[in-house]
Design an enzyme around this catalytic site. Structure first.
Site, PDB file in Angstrom:
ATOM      1  N   LEU A 156     -11.361   6.304 -14.476  1.00 21.66           N
ATOM      2  CA  LEU A 156     -10.000   5.825 -14.719  1.00 21.66           C
ATOM      3  C   LEU A 156      -9.246   6.776 -15.649  1.00 21.66           C
ATOM      4  CD1 LEU A 156      -7.677   3.771 -14.721  1.00 21.66           C
ATOM      5  CD2 LEU A 156      -8.907   2.525 -16.516  1.00 21.66           C
ATOM      6  N   TYR A 157      -9.862   7.135 -16.753  1.00 19.36           N
ATOM      7  CA  TYR A 157      -9.182   8.001 -17.718  1.00 19.36           C
ATOM      8  C   TYR A 157      -8.812   9.347 -17.096  1.00 19.36           C
ATOM      9  CZ  TYR A 157     -10.916   4.553 -21.064  1.00 19.36           C
ATOM     10  OH  TYR A 157     -11.204   3.396 -21.729  1.00 19.36           O
TER      11      TYR A 157
END
Length: 192
Positions: A156-157
């Site tokens: 996600l990051y």
């Protein structure tokens, strides 16, 4: 057959008083998501309460149709003298020098906690929490730390444009290696 968790009904900006009212539920979610021992919630509660007093503290919660919290994210403006700031500064200086530490640790928002209940992960809740939390931040950058390893959080990051700032760092009091990630704000809108 595995039960499907109820879908998220609402995302809510939480005031300090609102988070205090659901702190046991939020800390339980945190302990479960991080796979910490059960006593960790009592240990972390004073720290979460203290964080609420920091400059530009913000919090977003995700709740399902049963009004149960399935996600929580919060952070605040990072500053010299704060424990995390000083730990990260030391690590960056050791690995990459003071110039990089100065560049990252000036005018940043510390993304302190982002957690989604394991049964609700993989449904976009974490991304929505991040986008809502960071949407109104006035700092020029955001920094976070997360345990090393191939996880949904790392994917996600990176998908949201975070880059490596400090890798395989061991914070005082935790034997696990962590990565510190950062990005310039704002986060762009999602691609359709």
């Amino acid at each position: 057959m595995t039960a499907v968790p109820p879908r998220v009904e609402r995302f809510v900006d939480l005031s300090p008083d609102e988070l205090r009212a659901c702190l046991p539920e939020a800390l339980s979610l945190y302990v479960t998501a991080m796979r910490y021992p059960s006593g960790t919630a009592e240990q972390r509660a004073p720290m979460w309460l203290a964080h609420m007093l920091r400059a530009e503290w913000r919090c977003v919660g995700a709740f399902n149709a049963d009004h149960r919290m399935v996600g929580v994210a919060y952070g605040y403006r990072g500053a010299a003298g704060q424990w995390w700031h000083e730990q990260v500064r030391r690590g960056i200086i050791e690995q990459s020098g003071a110039e990089l530490a100065d560049r990252w640790l000036e005018d940043y928002f510390e993304l302190t906690e982002v957690h989604v209940s394991p049964a609700s992960q993989g449904r976009g809740i974490g991304e929505e929490l991040l986008r809502r939390l960071l949407g109104g931040v006035r700092a020029s950058k955001v920094l976070l730390s997360t345990p090393e390893g191939p996880t949904r959080a790392w994917r996600l990051y990176y998908r949201l444009g975070f880059t490596d700032v400090l890798r395989h760092y061991r914070f005082t009091g935790d034997p696990r290696p962590f990565g510190v990630l950062g990005r310039v704000l704002p986060v762009p809108p999602p691609r359709n």
